[in-house]
Design an enzyme around this catalytic site. Sequence first.
Site, PDB file in Angstrom:
ATOM      1  N   GLN A  27      12.756 -89.971  31.315  1.00  0.00           N
ATOM      2  CA  GLN A  27      12.120 -89.340  32.475  1.00  0.00           C
ATOM      3  C   GLN A  27      11.089 -90.278  33.099  1.00  0.00           C
ATOM      4  OE1 GLN A  27       9.571 -86.058  31.415  1.00  0.00           O
ATOM      5  NE2 GLN A  27       9.919 -85.024  33.366  1.00  0.00           N
ATOM      6  N   GLY A  28      11.282 -90.620  34.354  1.00  0.00           N
ATOM      7  CA  GLY A  28      10.334 -91.493  35.056  1.00  0.00           C
ATOM      8  C   GLY A  28       9.561 -90.705  36.093  1.00  0.00           C
ATOM      9  N   TYR A  29       8.645 -89.857  35.631  1.00  0.00           N
ATOM     10  CA  TYR A  29       7.804 -89.079  36.540  1.00  0.00           C
ATOM     11  C   TYR A  29       6.391 -89.686  36.618  1.00  0.00           C
ATOM     12  CZ  TYR A  29      10.686 -84.848  37.337  1.00  0.00           C
ATOM     13  OH  TYR A  29      11.627 -83.947  37.748  1.00  0.00           O
ATOM     14  N   SER A  30       5.661 -89.648  35.476  1.00  0.00           N
ATOM     15  CA  SER A  30       4.231 -89.991  35.491  1.00  0.00           C
ATOM     16  C   SER A  30       3.983 -91.447  35.848  1.00  0.00           C
ATOM     17  CB  SER A  30       3.614 -89.728  34.115  1.00  0.00           C
ATOM     18  OG  SER A  30       3.894 -88.434  33.694  1.00  0.00           O
ATOM     19  N   SER A  71       8.812 -91.369  27.698  1.00  0.00           N
ATOM     20  CA  SER A  71       9.230 -91.110  26.319  1.00  0.00           C
ATOM     21  C   SER A  71      10.529 -91.830  26.006  1.00  0.00           C
ATOM     22  CB  SER A  71       9.419 -89.611  26.082  1.00  0.00           C
ATOM     23  OG  SER A  71       8.185 -88.950  26.177  1.00  0.00           O
ATOM     24  N   GLU A 115      12.281 -78.526  31.660  1.00  0.00           N
ATOM     25  CA  GLU A 115      11.516 -79.215  30.611  1.00  0.00           C
ATOM     26  C   GLU A 115      10.591 -78.225  29.891  1.00  0.00           C
ATOM     27  OE1 GLU A 115       9.098 -82.493  32.013  1.00  0.00           O
ATOM     28  OE2 GLU A 115       8.543 -83.072  29.967  1.00  0.00           O
TER      29      GLU A 115
END
Length: 401
Positions: free
Chosen positions: A130-133, A165, A248
């Site tokens: 996951q590439g959000y933050s 993560s 999520e």
Amino acid sequence: MTDVESFRRDLRAFLERDLPEKLGELPPNTAEYWGGQKPDLPHPNSARYCELMAERGLTAPTWPKEYGGGGLDQQQAKVLQEELKRLRLPPPLVGFGLVMIGPTLLQYGSDEQKREHLPKIVRGQIRWVQGYSEPNAGSDLAAVATSARFEGDELVLNGQKVWTSYGEKGDWMFALVRTDAHVKKQEGITFLLLNMHQPGVETRVIKLISGSSPFCETFFTDARAHVKDVIYGVGKGWTVAKALLGHERNMIGDVFGTSVTSRRKGNEKNALGELAREYIGDRDGKVADPVVRDRVSQISMDERCFALTMQRSADNVKAGHRPGAESSIFKIYGTELNQRRHELMLAIRGPQALGWSGPGFDEKELAQTRDWLRSRGNTIEGGTSEVQLNIIAKHVLDLPD
Ligand SMILES: Cc1cc2nc3c(=O)[nH]c(=O)nc-3n(C[C@H](O)[C@H](O)[C@H](O)COP(=O)(O)OP(=O)(O)OC[C@H]3O[C@@H](n4cnc5c(N)ncnc54)[C@H](O)[C@@H]3O)c2cc1C
């Protein structure tokens, strides 16, 4: 014989008779069931298990058959869970593909995108991250600054993600990028999928207080994604991002709900009470210390209430209700309850729960220290508890801003 009974009979024949012949010993560690392409992971026996289950759609039991799923209804999926548990078989596949991007693609992906990506998830061929933050976009996720500019049928990415993560183990990433810096910040965001095996993507491991390194910083330097991997349209990423966060949070809430439920069903009968008796002693058949006894009872009652609420929600889903903002309730309550449980175990074990390595501590005590420290992160990942309270206030209770 009802449909469910005949489904159970066929499933048992497969799981008890056909499957064991084709399988070696399965590793006990969940880390071996994430699939993916990186060497050394997963264990060959868990990869084989995943493959055999995927042939029958049993890694993603409720997904449509046309995308590699099992096409099962909720009741049949529950039977599958029960049978796996009865035979002490682990879930054949875990990971963000299955619980985050998969359900989101089912909701927002085009048919072509579903056909391209879902079957690979089902077979555990791709490990998703996951590439959000970003360093300046956490709770305020709409502030993402990683830029993506168009170049022919590609997007060129520059910027940085953080807290990715398992980034170093990932094959593909679902990411939020900024395609327009001149509109309202939510409207300039695009949700896209990108292959991490390319020179423009670099991951660096971050070490945690618990000693493990579950996540990374990810850097993009002219990294490339295909326009065909933009989900739901350019500038419409915020809608997709929120839907994925709902999945999520459900997943995080589920993890704690499921462990609470299985404890309630007696797999770990009154474990806290037993632990307290072992370390503190008992008086007249009760935990000797009345304060600890009170805390054990309180957590047991809270876990019971949580398990029942989870059950009610699962029944609603069976009746066709799609979970919305209330997933925040499960996320916050499940993670905070788990932290309270760890704090109590720490109080019960006393100094024995503060070991890091070496003699003087048994394996369970050493694991407790790390689990307690890891539990701190549960109320941050997937959106902090404060952010969940804001969502509940606004979208569940309808309170004014
Ligand atoms: C174990 C773990 C795994 C993670 N995995 C991933 C991953 O795979 N991919 C990914 O993209 N991210 C991941 N994250 C990042 C996670 O999503 C962010 O840490 C989280 O969203 C919080 O952002 P932040 O760390 O920038 O904190 P900040 O947003 O800076 O928040 C700091 C503090 O301010 C509070 N705060 C902020 N805004 C408000 C507000 N409006 N109202 C009230 N309080 C507020 C917060 O609650 C918090 O206490 C992970 C985090 C952890 C701990």
